[in-house]
Design an enzyme around this catalytic site. Structure first.
Site, PDB file in Angstrom:
ATOM      1  N   TYR A  92      -1.956  -1.401   9.187  1.00  0.00           N
ATOM      2  CA  TYR A  92      -2.989  -2.378   9.534  1.00  0.00           C
ATOM      3  C   TYR A  92      -3.168  -2.462  11.051  1.00  0.00           C
ATOM      4  CZ  TYR A  92      -2.960  -4.080   4.753  1.00  0.00           C
ATOM      5  OH  TYR A  92      -3.069  -4.180   3.402  1.00  0.00           O
TER       6      TYR A  92
ATOM      7  N   ARG B 289       0.842  -1.201   0.000  1.00  0.00           N
ATOM      8  CA  ARG B 289       0.000   0.000   0.000  1.00  0.00           C
ATOM      9  C   ARG B 289       0.873   1.246   0.000  1.00  0.00           C
ATOM     10  NH1 ARG B 289      -5.357  -2.016   3.069  1.00  0.00           N
ATOM     11  NH2 ARG B 289      -6.526  -2.086   1.151  1.00  0.00           N
TER      12      ARG B 289
ATOM     13  N   GLN C 284      -1.152   2.466  -5.612  1.00  0.00           N
ATOM     14  CA  GLN C 284      -2.564   2.724  -5.275  1.00  0.00           C
ATOM     15  C   GLN C 284      -3.519   2.332  -6.397  1.00  0.00           C
ATOM     16  OE1 GLN C 284      -3.333   6.703  -3.868  1.00  0.00           O
ATOM     17  NE2 GLN C 284      -2.643   6.191  -1.811  1.00  0.00           N
TER      18      GLN C 284
ATOM     19  N   SER D 122      -8.490  -2.359  -1.830  1.00  0.00           N
ATOM     20  CA  SER D 122      -9.245  -1.113  -1.668  1.00  0.00           C
ATOM     21  C   SER D 122     -10.391  -1.017  -2.662  1.00  0.00           C
ATOM     22  CB  SER D 122      -8.327   0.102  -1.833  1.00  0.00           C
ATOM     23  OG  SER D 122      -7.427   0.163  -0.759  1.00  0.00           O
TER      24      SER D 122
ATOM     25  N   ASP E 210      -4.461  -1.373  -6.274  1.00  0.00           N
ATOM     26  CA  ASP E 210      -4.850  -1.867  -4.954  1.00  0.00           C
ATOM     27  C   ASP E 210      -6.233  -2.536  -5.017  1.00  0.00           C
ATOM     28  OD1 ASP E 210      -5.514  -2.229  -2.317  1.00  0.00           O
ATOM     29  OD2 ASP E 210      -4.898  -0.230  -1.675  1.00  0.00           O
TER      30      ASP E 210
HETATM   31  P1  NAD Z   1      -8.641  -4.330   6.875  1.00  0.00           P
HETATM   32  O1  NAD Z   1      -9.576  -4.785   5.828  1.00  0.00           O
HETATM   33  O2  NAD Z   1      -7.394  -5.097   7.119  1.00  0.00           O
HETATM   34  O3  NAD Z   1      -9.407  -4.222   8.270  1.00  0.00           O
HETATM   35  C1  NAD Z   1     -10.601  -3.465   8.378  1.00  0.00           C
HETATM   36  C2  NAD Z   1     -10.567  -2.635   9.639  1.00  0.00           C
HETATM   37  O4  NAD Z   1     -10.771  -3.478  10.780  1.00  0.00           O
HETATM   38  C3  NAD Z   1      -9.248  -1.905   9.891  1.00  0.00           C
HETATM   39  O5  NAD Z   1      -9.496  -0.521   9.970  1.00  0.00           O
HETATM   40  C4  NAD Z   1      -8.775  -2.479  11.223  1.00  0.00           C
HETATM   41  O6  NAD Z   1      -8.098  -1.518  12.018  1.00  0.00           O
HETATM   42  C5  NAD Z   1     -10.082  -2.886  11.852  1.00  0.00           C
HETATM   43  N1  NAD Z   1      -9.972  -3.804  13.002  1.00  0.00           N
HETATM   44  C6  NAD Z   1      -9.138  -4.852  13.181  1.00  0.00           C
HETATM   45  N2  NAD Z   1      -9.336  -5.413  14.395  1.00  0.00           N
HETATM   46  C7  NAD Z   1     -10.349  -4.728  14.991  1.00  0.00           C
HETATM   47  C8  NAD Z   1     -11.023  -4.827  16.248  1.00  0.00           C
HETATM   48  N3  NAD Z   1     -10.689  -5.746  17.158  1.00  0.00           N
HETATM   49  N4  NAD Z   1     -12.002  -3.937  16.522  1.00  0.00           N
HETATM   50  C9  NAD Z   1     -12.344  -2.981  15.625  1.00  0.00           C
HETATM   51  N5  NAD Z   1     -11.746  -2.826  14.416  1.00  0.00           N
HETATM   52  C10 NAD Z   1     -10.753  -3.692  14.104  1.00  0.00           C
HETATM   53  O7  NAD Z   1      -8.251  -2.803   6.627  1.00  0.00           O
HETATM   54  P2  NAD Z   1      -8.152  -2.005   5.254  1.00  0.00           P
HETATM   55  O8  NAD Z   1      -9.462  -1.534   4.841  1.00  0.00           O
HETATM   56  O9  NAD Z   1      -7.387  -2.840   4.317  1.00  0.00           O
HETATM   57  O10 NAD Z   1      -7.278  -0.751   5.708  1.00  0.00           O
HETATM   58  C11 NAD Z   1      -6.103  -0.919   6.473  1.00  0.00           C
HETATM   59  C12 NAD Z   1      -5.257   0.338   6.434  1.00  0.00           C
HETATM   60  O11 NAD Z   1      -4.656   0.514   5.166  1.00  0.00           O
HETATM   61  C13 NAD Z   1      -5.973   1.622   6.712  1.00  0.00           C
HETATM   62  O12 NAD Z   1      -5.103   2.418   7.475  1.00  0.00           O
HETATM   63  C14 NAD Z   1      -6.150   2.228   5.367  1.00  0.00           C
HETATM   64  O13 NAD Z   1      -6.331   3.628   5.423  1.00  0.00           O
HETATM   65  C15 NAD Z   1      -4.851   1.856   4.764  1.00  0.00           C
HETATM   66  N6  NAD Z   1      -4.842   1.927   3.312  1.00  0.00           N
HETATM   67  C16 NAD Z   1      -3.784   2.525   2.691  1.00  0.00           C
HETATM   68  C17 NAD Z   1      -3.736   2.601   1.321  1.00  0.00           C
HETATM   69  C18 NAD Z   1      -2.587   3.253   0.612  1.00  0.00           C
HETATM   70  O14 NAD Z   1      -1.855   3.973   1.223  1.00  0.00           O
HETATM   71  N7  NAD Z   1      -2.402   2.968  -0.658  1.00  0.00           N
HETATM   72  C19 NAD Z   1      -4.756   2.047   0.570  1.00  0.00           C
HETATM   73  C20 NAD Z   1      -5.817   1.440   1.235  1.00  0.00           C
HETATM   74  C21 NAD Z   1      -5.836   1.374   2.605  1.00  0.00           C
END
Ligand code: NAD
Length: 374
Positions: free
Chosen positions: A227, A119, A124, A130, A127
């Protein structure tokens, strides 16, 4: 260079890995595109549209293909048709699937797990987590609304006023953020929780209220990769006590919590489900990874004492046309980095971070450091 677009064998998979739009773009890179008959039909794409974009439609599409585009990982039975050395791009679901990785290694293909794309800014556009999670977050709210016997917005009518629905989103990653935005657009009163502190501001910027145990562990709950960490038993107990009180008062709960490579955390117990009013709806987007909600069943809507738990799988596939369109563009952007613009030939840089992060198998072996055979 021949690129094949495979028809998904899995009948529960309506998405397709290319669209007429990406066929045109791939052709411009110098590739011949061959599509298996009917590959796009469940995403609303006819063979004729692929042909009009410059592809050939053929049952022999996979034969001699240099690159095979798929949504799901190819099964052992499919691999016989692949050329040794072919690059295969798909959502590979590699965790805990050693036998499947071995069969891809044995078939001599280079398997790229698109969901392992780092990420970083450069990646991006590639991805898939996402692009698909965003649609799943949207669809989870639409599914909840469809199962709910009341409306989301407050309505003041001549016949009386109906209150706005209360929606609670658990897990505020890409899916959760879109779920918040969608529920807000429909007029619900939205609250949300996550273990990563960075999400608090994001939740509030979407006009929802944040709810969490904000202790020392919470302040350090995000990995360098962005994460969530798996939380301690103590934290989970405190989190459960706080959310138990909140869930009782909610009409809709949507859970999206995941931890990469681990089973989904259990956030909603059967007792919490029982505490909800009849007519309430829970949607568990983590159901395929073990589930956040006790009692959720993959592919089913379970109803107990009037409370429904929705466990639809492949939720992005429930908006297949949009999901395919974005997934296909993710794949195209990755392929673009593997082709030399001048010679129009494949030129994979095996030292590129994107290649190293996603390549699972190569030259007959599992090459990814995280999935070495034990
Ligand atoms: P994910 O699908 O891995 O998880 C979904 C959400 O569940 C996450 O926000 C996680 O913190 C939450 N979670 C885990 N355990 C939990 C608990 N016990 N109680 C409540 N919530 C809990 O996450 P995602 O959607 O893939 O996103 C992960 C990170 O990656 C985020 O910070 C997102 O902003 C980031 N991201 C970055 C990029 C980039 O920079 N290119 C792109 C997409 C996402």
């Amino acid at each position: 260079m021949k690129i094949a677009v495979a028809k998904e064998l899995d009948t529960s998979e309506p998405r397709v890995a290319a669209t007429p739009d990406t066929v045109k773009k791939l052709k411009a890179l110098g590739a011949d595109i061959v599509v298996e008959p009917g590959a796009g039909i469940r995403s609303g794409l006819l063979d004729a549209e692929f042909t009009a974009a410059g592809a050939t439609v053929s049952a022999d599409a996979l034969k001699d293909a240099d690159i095979v585009l798929k949504v799901k990982r190819p099964e052992a039975s499919e691999l016989a048709a692949y050329k040794r050395g072919a690059l295969v791009m798909a959502i590979m679901d590699p965790y805990g699937n050693d036998a499947a990785l071995k069969s891809m290694a044995d078939a001599g293909v280079v398997a790229f797990a698109m969901e392992l794309m780092p990420r970083i800014t450069r990646a991006q556009v590639m991805d898939v987590l996402s692009s698909q999670a965003n649609l799943a977050g949207y669809r989870a709210v639409v599914d909840a609304a469809a199962q709910f016997g009341r409306v989301f917005p407050m309505m003041m009518t001549a016949a009386g006023t109906v209150p706005a629905a209360k929606v609670f989103i658990m897990g505020v990653g890409v899916a959760g953020l879109q779920a918040i935005a969608t529920a807000r657009r429909l007029g619900a009163i939205v609250t949300a929780t996550d273990v990563r502190p960075a999400t608090k501001e994001q939740v509030e910027s979407l006009g929802a209220k944040f709810l969490a145990v904000e202790d020392e562990e919470f302040k350090n709950a995000q990995t360098a990769g962005g994460y969530a960490k798996e939380m301690s038993k103590e934290y989970q107990a405190k989190q459960a006590a706080l959310t138990a009180e909140h869930i009782k008062k909610q009409d809709i709960v949507i859970t999206t919590a995941l931890i990469p490579g681990r089973p989904a955390p259990r956030l909603v117990t059967a007792e919490m489900v029982r505490s909800m009013k009849p007519g309430s709806v829970l949607v568990d987007l983590a159901v395929e990874r073990g589930g956040n909600v006790e009692g959720a069943k993959p592919g089913e809507v379970v109803e107990t004492d009037g409370v429904k738990i929705v466990g639809f799988t492949n939720v992005a596939g429930r908006v297949a046309a949009s999901a395919s369109s974005l997934y296909a563009r993710n794949l195209f952007s990755f392929i673009e980095t593997l082709i030399d613009k001048n010679s129009k030939a494949l030129a994979v840089n095996w030292d590129d971070d994107l290649v190293k992060a996603t390549a699972l198998t190569r030259d007959g072996a599992v090459v990814h450091p995280n999935f070495q055979p034990k």
